[in-house]
Design an enzyme around this catalytic site. Structure first.
Site, PDB file in Angstrom:
ATOM      1  N   GLN A   2       0.828  -1.203   0.000  1.00  0.00           N
ATOM      2  CA  GLN A   2       0.000   0.000   0.000  1.00  0.00           C
ATOM      3  C   GLN A   2       0.864   1.256   0.000  1.00  0.00           C
ATOM      4  O   GLN A   2       0.343   2.355  -0.156  1.00  0.00           O
ATOM      5  CB  GLN A   2      -0.904   0.004   1.236  1.00  0.00           C
ATOM      6  CG  GLN A   2      -1.877  -1.163   1.305  1.00  0.00           C
ATOM      7  CD  GLN A   2      -2.517  -1.278   2.689  1.00  0.00           C
ATOM      8  OE1 GLN A   2      -2.002  -1.935   3.580  1.00  0.00           O
ATOM      9  NE2 GLN A   2      -3.648  -0.615   2.861  1.00  0.00           N
ATOM     10  N   ASP A  32       5.881   4.941  -1.796  1.00  0.00           N
ATOM     11  CA  ASP A  32       7.276   5.306  -2.004  1.00  0.00           C
ATOM     12  C   ASP A  32       7.957   4.228  -2.851  1.00  0.00           C
ATOM     13  O   ASP A  32       7.325   3.286  -3.322  1.00  0.00           O
ATOM     14  CB  ASP A  32       7.991   5.471  -0.660  1.00  0.00           C
ATOM     15  CG  ASP A  32       7.798   4.257   0.247  1.00  0.00           C
ATOM     16  OD1 ASP A  32       8.144   3.131  -0.181  1.00  0.00           O
ATOM     17  OD2 ASP A  32       7.288   4.419   1.369  1.00  0.00           O
ATOM     18  N   HIS A  61      -1.658   1.215  -4.555  1.00  0.00           N
ATOM     19  CA  HIS A  61      -2.108   2.601  -4.398  1.00  0.00           C
ATOM     20  C   HIS A  61      -1.289   3.581  -5.231  1.00  0.00           C
ATOM     21  O   HIS A  61      -1.361   4.785  -5.021  1.00  0.00           O
ATOM     22  CB  HIS A  61      -2.091   3.019  -2.925  1.00  0.00           C
ATOM     23  CG  HIS A  61      -3.143   2.338  -2.106  1.00  0.00           C
ATOM     24  ND1 HIS A  61      -3.134   2.330  -0.731  1.00  0.00           N
ATOM     25  CD2 HIS A  61      -4.245   1.637  -2.472  1.00  0.00           C
ATOM     26  CE1 HIS A  61      -4.188   1.648  -0.288  1.00  0.00           C
ATOM     27  NE2 HIS A  61      -4.863   1.218  -1.328  1.00  0.00           N
ATOM     28  N   CYS A  96      -0.792  12.287 -16.873  1.00  0.00           N
ATOM     29  CA  CYS A  96      -1.331  13.459 -17.557  1.00  0.00           C
ATOM     30  C   CYS A  96      -2.854  13.422 -17.556  1.00  0.00           C
ATOM     31  O   CYS A  96      -3.465  12.417 -17.915  1.00  0.00           O
ATOM     32  CB  CYS A  96      -0.800  13.527 -18.990  1.00  0.00           C
ATOM     33  SG  CYS A  96      -1.440  14.942 -19.927  1.00  0.00           S
ATOM     34  N   CYS A 147      -3.712  13.394 -21.784  1.00  0.00           N
ATOM     35  CA  CYS A 147      -3.421  12.250 -22.656  1.00  0.00           C
ATOM     36  C   CYS A 147      -3.271  10.939 -21.893  1.00  0.00           C
ATOM     37  O   CYS A 147      -3.193   9.875 -22.508  1.00  0.00           O
ATOM     38  CB  CYS A 147      -2.173  12.518 -23.496  1.00  0.00           C
ATOM     39  SG  CYS A 147      -0.607  12.475 -22.569  1.00  0.00           S
ATOM     40  N   CYS A 167       1.014  18.108 -26.298  1.00  0.00           N
ATOM     41  CA  CYS A 167       0.038  17.870 -25.230  1.00  0.00           C
ATOM     42  C   CYS A 167       0.069  19.004 -24.211  1.00  0.00           C
ATOM     43  O   CYS A 167      -0.838  19.832 -24.155  1.00  0.00           O
ATOM     44  CB  CYS A 167       0.295  16.530 -24.534  1.00  0.00           C
ATOM     45  SG  CYS A 167      -0.908  16.178 -23.215  1.00  0.00           S
ATOM     46  N   GLY A 202       3.125  -4.236   8.996  1.00  0.00           N
ATOM     47  CA  GLY A 202       3.057  -2.789   9.150  1.00  0.00           C
ATOM     48  C   GLY A 202       1.831  -2.139   8.556  1.00  0.00           C
ATOM     49  O   GLY A 202       1.884  -0.991   8.128  1.00  0.00           O
ATOM     50  N   SER A 257      -2.389  -1.270   9.173  1.00  0.00           N
ATOM     51  CA  SER A 257      -3.458  -1.202  10.167  1.00  0.00           C
ATOM     52  C   SER A 257      -4.661  -2.058   9.791  1.00  0.00           C
ATOM     53  O   SER A 257      -5.562  -2.250  10.604  1.00  0.00           O
ATOM     54  CB  SER A 257      -3.911   0.247  10.341  1.00  0.00           C
ATOM     55  OG  SER A 257      -4.353   0.785   9.097  1.00  0.00           O
ATOM     56  N   CYS A 296       8.567  -3.595  13.286  1.00  0.00           N
ATOM     57  CA  CYS A 296       8.792  -4.560  12.205  1.00  0.00           C
ATOM     58  C   CYS A 296      10.279  -4.748  11.930  1.00  0.00           C
ATOM     59  O   CYS A 296      10.707  -5.832  11.526  1.00  0.00           O
ATOM     60  CB  CYS A 296       8.083  -4.110  10.931  1.00  0.00           C
ATOM     61  SG  CYS A 296       6.300  -3.938  11.109  1.00  0.00           S
TER      62      CYS A 296
END
Length: 306
Positions: A137, A140, A155, A163, A166, A209, A246, A248, A290
């Protein structure tokens, strides 16, 4: 510099914690998961296909705020007030300031012991004909920085843009992502909005564009990438060991992945600072940071052929 593909978003809602999970679930008979690491290690040695579901607690090990508790607000807004299509359409300058702040946070961080333990485990088991997949999830790039190859980001990514005109999806790790965002995004409650003109915000570099870019993350209320979800479904169905690390377990659909695996009678181990609403469904629960609990769980076992 840039990896480019086309973004496709279709059914599979990113739901809030108030939604009810559907599908089969089974509460373990004892009603209380085990914390016996030696028993978990026996299951680990037998597993051929391991699915590791990770959440914000893993990034927190690297110092990335979870945007809960003391970090719940940016300026005077909750993150869900900014991470929505409506907020972006209404005030793209403010939302881009928020995401510039978040991008800078993750760009400055390094993988933790958790990320490295998972990546090392994947590489080691691959040589044994076994597989490890990370279903995360987190938005990074820390799993990949640590060396993980098989990563499914449900996610999206803070380090990608899409964009609005486009649909071009682009990996972009520059900071600031555009000149107008330089020095912007400070989180203090008394910091005024920069009110950047929309034509000065990040723009598409595709020929002819120049459309407005947005972070390639799944905003609240949007659907998840159906291609990613199809891959996740496959991994959930074939895994013979699952780790929930890690997270919830309150954001759907990710919150139902572990219980779905458990409903097949497959061992599921939760690694978290505290119990969660889904702890009762799992065979194992290891409480604590963790970075302390996970590395020994994934370390080479004496029975492995190294």
């Amino acid at each position: 510099m840039l990896l480019k593909t086309r973004a496709v978003f279709s059914p599979g809602l990113r739901m809030c914690a108030t939604h009810v999970m559907t599908g089969p679930t089974t509460v373990i008979e004892s009603g209380r998961p085990s914390s016996d690491m030696s028993e978990f290690r026996k299951a680990f040695t037998k597993a051929k296909n391991i699915a590791i579901i990770t959440g914000a607690g893993v990034s927190a090990e690297s110092g990335v705020p979870t945007f809960r508790g003391e970090h719940e607000k940016w300026r005077k807004w909750h993150s869900q007030d900014l991470a929505s299509p409506e907020a972006f359409n209404r005030n793209p300058s403010r939302v881009w300031e928020f995401y510039h702040y978040r991008r800078q946070l993750v760009l400055d961080k390094k993988p933790s012991a958790v990320h490295f333990a998972i990546a090392e485990c994947e590489a080691r088991l691959k040589k044994q004909g076994r597989s490890v997949v990370v279903i995360t999830q987190c938005q990074d790039d820390l799993h990949r920085q640590a060396g993980s190859k098989h990563v499914l980001r449900i996610h999206g990514s803070l380090l990608e843009t899409r964009c609005m005109s486009c649909g071009q999806l682009t990996v972009n790790k520059q900071s600031p992502i555009c000149a107008a965002l330089k020095g912007k995004g400070a989180p203090g409650g008394d910091v005024p909005d920069a009110q950047i003109p929309v034509d000065k915000l990040p723009r598409c570099e595709e020929r002819d564009c120049h459309g407005l870019l947005r972070p390639n993350v799944v905003f609240f209320g949007e659907t998840l990438d159906s291609h990613i979800l199809t891959k996740v479904e496959k991994e959930i169905e074939i895994c013979d060991l699952c780790l929930v690390v890690g997270t919830s377990s309150i954001v759907y659909p990710a919150a139902m992945f572990g219980p779905r695996v458990a409903s097949r009678g497959v061992p599921v181990a939760e690694f978290n600072m505290n119990t969660t609403p889904k702890t009762e469904y799992f065979m194992y629960h290891f409480q604590g940071p963790c970075g302390t609990t996970l590395p020994p769980a994934l370390a080479p076992h004496e029975s492995e052929e190294l």
